[in-house]
Design a protein around this motif. Structure first.
Motif, PDB file in Angstrom:
ATOM      1  N   ARG A   1     -29.640  49.538  44.632  1.00 25.53           N
ATOM      2  CA  ARG A   1     -30.659  50.169  45.596  1.00 25.53           C
ATOM      3  C   ARG A   1     -30.099  51.099  46.464  1.00 25.53           C
ATOM      4  N   LEU A   2     -28.680  50.790  46.932  1.00 22.84           N
ATOM      5  CA  LEU A   2     -27.925  51.604  47.879  1.00 22.84           C
ATOM      6  C   LEU A   2     -27.648  52.661  47.086  1.00 22.84           C
ATOM      7  N   ILE A   3     -27.163  52.673  46.014  1.00 19.35           N
ATOM      8  CA  ILE A   3     -26.720  53.755  45.117  1.00 19.35           C
ATOM      9  C   ILE A   3     -27.890  54.798  45.143  1.00 19.35           C
ATOM     10  N   ALA A   4     -29.241  54.218  44.674  1.00 18.58           N
ATOM     11  CA  ALA A   4     -30.309  54.968  44.635  1.00 18.58           C
ATOM     12  C   ALA A   4     -30.517  55.695  46.032  1.00 18.58           C
ATOM     13  N   LEU A   5     -30.696  54.873  47.051  1.00 19.82           N
ATOM     14  CA  LEU A   5     -30.782  55.454  48.319  1.00 19.82           C
ATOM     15  C   LEU A   5     -29.846  56.842  48.604  1.00 19.82           C
ATOM     16  N   ALA A   6     -28.546  56.447  48.474  1.00 24.17           N
ATOM     17  CA  ALA A   6     -27.369  57.621  48.457  1.00 24.17           C
ATOM     18  C   ALA A   6     -28.066  58.815  47.442  1.00 24.17           C
ATOM     19  N   VAL A   7     -28.146  58.663  46.433  1.00 25.14           N
ATOM     20  CA  VAL A   7     -28.383  59.472  45.688  1.00 25.14           C
ATOM     21  C   VAL A   7     -29.854  60.555  45.938  1.00 25.14           C
ATOM     22  N   ALA A   8     -30.671  59.858  46.646  1.00 21.57           N
ATOM     23  CA  ALA A   8     -32.012  60.430  47.082  1.00 21.57           C
ATOM     24  C   ALA A   8     -31.658  61.337  48.471  1.00 21.57           C
ATOM     25  N   GLU A   9     -30.467  61.059  48.973  1.00 13.62           N
ATOM     26  CA  GLU A   9     -30.209  61.762  50.175  1.00 13.62           C
ATOM     27  C   GLU A   9     -28.939  62.755  49.891  1.00 13.62           C
ATOM     28  N   ALA A  10     -28.364  62.611  48.733  1.00 15.75           N
ATOM     29  CA  ALA A  10     -26.980  63.236  48.414  1.00 15.75           C
ATOM     30  C   ALA A  10     -27.451  64.843  47.973  1.00 15.75           C
ATOM     31  N   ASP A  11     -26.666  65.659  48.264  1.00 13.88           N
ATOM     32  CA  ASP A  11     -26.344  67.161  47.849  1.00 13.88           C
ATOM     33  C   ASP A  11     -25.769  66.941  46.246  1.00 13.88           C
ATOM     34  N   ASP A  12     -25.965  68.134  45.586  1.00 13.20           N
ATOM     35  CA  ASP A  12     -25.456  67.946  44.214  1.00 13.20           C
ATOM     36  C   ASP A  12     -24.154  67.577  44.049  1.00 13.20           C
ATOM     37  N   ASN A  13     -23.095  67.932  44.629  1.00 10.16           N
ATOM     38  CA  ASN A  13     -22.003  67.546  44.640  1.00 10.16           C
ATOM     39  C   ASN A  13     -21.717  66.082  44.862  1.00 10.16           C
ATOM     40  N   GLN A  14     -22.289  65.488  46.019  1.00 12.74           N
ATOM     41  CA  GLN A  14     -22.364  64.202  46.029  1.00 12.74           C
ATOM     42  C   GLN A  14     -22.861  63.451  45.263  1.00 12.74           C
ATOM     43  N   ALA A  15     -24.033  63.847  44.282  1.00 12.12           N
ATOM     44  CA  ALA A  15     -24.697  63.187  43.551  1.00 12.12           C
ATOM     45  C   ALA A  15     -23.874  63.242  42.240  1.00 12.12           C
ATOM     46  N   ASP A  16     -23.123  64.106  41.852  1.00 11.61           N
ATOM     47  CA  ASP A  16     -22.102  64.165  40.915  1.00 11.61           C
ATOM     48  C   ASP A  16     -21.346  63.225  41.227  1.00 11.61           C
TER      49      ASP A  16
END
Length: 140
Positions: free
Chosen positions: A73-88
């Motif tokens: 869930r924490l990864i999902a929360l981060a992905v929801a807030e991440a920019d494209d580079n962070q999401a990668d």
């Protein structure tokens, strides 16, 4: 349990440390405690580290290896807030856990549990993370 408490406190302190290597260690050490609210906040900050992508990647890998609903869930929360580079880099960290020599929990099954999460961003990005486990590399 004072040793565990002092180890957790040390890892928590390292989460805000200037050297990226200490933040990487903090992400790995704190990941098993993803269900503790104050630790969860620190882990999300590490997942979205703006100074070094190694912190993002290592923390995502550590949480994926833990594989609990709280951790993913924490990864999902981060992905929801991440920019494209962070999401990668979040995706790379999850991938690292999946291809590593040690077996990891069934991340796709954990993501299925998050399909009913109260936050829409978590539900949406959990589906993305589940797709990553099947070799799909595109975020929606």
């Amino acid at each position: 349990m004072p040793e565990t408490t002092s180890g957790l406190e040390a890892a928590f302190a390292e989460a805000s440390s200037p050297p990226w290597t200490q933040r990487v260690r903090a992400g790995r050490d704190l990941a098993p405690f993803a269900d503790v609210p104050v630790v969860a906040e620190a882990l999300v900050r590490l997942l979205l580290d703006v100074e070094d992508t190694a912190v993002t990647r290592a923390t995502a890998e550590a949480l994926a290896r833990v594989g609990t609903v709280a951790a993913v869930r924490l990864i999902a929360l981060a992905v929801a807030e991440a920019d494209d580079n962070q999401a990668d880099w979040l995706q790379t960290g999850v991938h690292d856990a999946l291809v590593g020599p040690d077996s990891v929990p069934d991340i796709a099954a954990t993501c299925a549990n998050l399909a009913q999460d109260q936050e829409e961003g978590v539900r949406r990005t959990a589906a993305d993370i589940s797709a990553w486990t099947h070799g799909t590399t595109q975020l929606t």
